[in-house]
Design an enzyme around this catalytic site. Structure first.
Site, mmCIF file in Angstrom:
data_model
loop_
_atom_site.group_PDB
_atom_site.id
_atom_site.type_symbol
_atom_site.label_atom_id
_atom_site.label_comp_id
_atom_site.label_asym_id
_atom_site.label_seq_id
_atom_site.Cartn_x
_atom_site.Cartn_y
_atom_site.Cartn_z
ATOM 1 N N HIS A 33 0.651 -1.182 0.111
ATOM 2 C CA HIS A 33 -0.049 0.089 0.205
ATOM 3 C C HIS A 33 0.977 1.125 -0.054
ATOM 4 O O HIS A 33 0.657 2.128 -0.766
ATOM 5 C CB HIS A 33 -0.956 -0.115 1.220
ATOM 6 C CG HIS A 33 -1.719 1.227 1.487
ATOM 7 N ND1 HIS A 33 -2.834 1.419 0.971
ATOM 8 C CD2 HIS A 33 -1.388 2.300 2.139
ATOM 9 C CE1 HIS A 33 -3.402 2.610 1.316
ATOM 10 N NE2 HIS A 33 -2.410 3.331 1.832
ATOM 11 N N GLU A 34 1.850 1.157 0.746
ATOM 12 C CA GLU A 34 2.654 2.246 0.882
ATOM 13 C C GLU A 34 3.808 2.510 -0.456
ATOM 14 O O GLU A 34 3.922 3.709 -0.758
ATOM 15 C CB GLU A 34 3.591 2.238 2.152
ATOM 16 C CG GLU A 34 3.021 2.456 3.495
ATOM 17 C CD GLU A 34 2.095 3.439 3.768
ATOM 18 O OE1 GLU A 34 2.133 4.500 2.958
ATOM 19 O OE2 GLU A 34 0.948 3.290 4.279
ATOM 20 N N HIS A 41 1.848 4.266 -2.919
ATOM 21 C CA HIS A 41 1.840 5.894 -2.948
ATOM 22 C C HIS A 41 3.224 6.563 -3.404
ATOM 23 O O HIS A 41 3.252 7.494 -4.223
ATOM 24 C CB HIS A 41 1.797 6.324 -1.420
ATOM 25 C CG HIS A 41 0.345 6.137 -0.693
ATOM 26 N ND1 HIS A 41 -0.687 6.830 -1.396
ATOM 27 C CD2 HIS A 41 -0.099 5.616 0.475
ATOM 28 C CE1 HIS A 41 -1.805 6.448 -0.534
ATOM 29 N NE2 HIS A 41 -1.439 5.830 0.652
#
Length: 316
Positions: free
Chosen positions: A144-145, A148
């Protein structure tokens, strides 16, 4: 004696009105002078863009070290967590981004966040996550990070905030003569009424300030809405890369439980715990993240849809 004070107050009030009127006029003349020597629109846009980019770069260049220091973030060497780095390298290969630097921090609540872009990224994780999450859950949260970083989300938001501040600053400067004049009216009125310590704002001044406030709030809501959409997009990308939506859902659920449960203090969770999320409509509009419940629900539905699709494939 009272009549003398009233006369004095009127003189002071009129003097204040004259002072602010002259100050507003001088400011207006100065702005007209700036407008008269303005470059052509293309150059003006280029100058404003340069200011925004320079401000965003300065915020990133000097803000990131301060942020890392504020949460006691320390770099995590690969030899101290070889299993984590093996998974991280595999994720980065799939997403075709450079392996980011990993920092371990003491955050206000169990969490992780990313800074930078796909080539110079930083992922900061709270130290409690190593105890809370399984290997698959940790990997899903890392994915998820990394999403980003892949989407330049942090940098885009930083540029957006810099642009917002620039627009609001220019608008406030343009309305400064109006604000100064009605400030003088308010102060003069207070003296004439015999209440010099009170400076009630006139409706006109509220209007001048309201324009700036309305623009600032509107742009802020736009940036926050973009941030919430990118959280969902990062969840989707993490599921695409790992193929395990329930792992990310379980990780988010554990973060939610650790934040809400007072027993987390007895298991080494960082303190203080954050305030409860604002579930009002305004709170949701101003939030940079969608509710964890909504994200978990989307991930569970994705897992159910994958299971249903797998069952519908005929066996040959």
């Amino acid at each position: 004696m009272r009549l003398l004070f009233r006369a004095f107050a009127v003189v002071v009030g009129l003097s204040l009105l004259a002072f602010y009127a002259v100050l507003a006029l001088l400011t207006y003349q100065f702005l007209l002078l700036l407008w008269s020597v303005r470059p052509d629109p293309a150059v003006s846009v280029a100058l404003v863009s340069a200011v925004v980019l320079l401000t965003a770069w300065a915020n990133y260049r000097f803000g990131v070290p301060r942020l890392l220091a504020s949460v006691d973030a320390m770099p995590l060497a690969p030899e101290r967590a070889p299993a984590l780095y093996r998974r991280l390298d595999a994720l980065c290969d799939r997403m075709e981004i450079a392996t980011p630097a990993v920092y371990v921090a003491r955050l206000a609540a169990p969490n992780a966040f990313a800074l930078g872009g796909p080539r110079d990224g930083i992922v900061v994780v709270d130290r409690s996550l190593f105890r809370m999450l399984s290997a698959d859950e940790f990997e899903a949260l890392l994915a998820h990070e990394l999403a980003h970083l892949e989407g330049y989300d942090g940098l885009v938001q930083m540029f957006a905030i810099s642009a917002l501040r620039t627009v609001v600053g220019v608008l406030a400067l343009a309305l400064l003569p109006v604000a100064l004049f009605f400030e003088g009216v308010a102060r003069a009125t207070a003296w004439v009424r015999g209440t010099p310590t009170a400076t009630p704002l006139s409706n006109d001044e509220y209007g001048a300030a309201g324009v700036v406030t309305l623009v600032a709030v509107g742009l802020t809501l736009f940036v926050r809405a973009y941030s919430r959409r990118r959280e969902f997009a990062a969840d989707d990308r993490a599921v695409e890369v790992t193929g395990r939506p329930l792992s990310l859902a379980r990780a988010l659920h554990r973060l939610q439980q650790a934040t809400e449960s007072p027993l987390s203090l007895f298991f080494g969770m960082p303190t203080p715990t954050p305030a409860p999320a604002d579930d009002t409509q305004l709170g949701r509009l101003l939030s940079t993240h969608p509710p964890l419940e909504a994200r978990i629900e989307r991930l569970v539905k994705k897992a159910e849809q994958r299971d249903a699709a797998a069952r519908s494939i005929p066996i040959r």
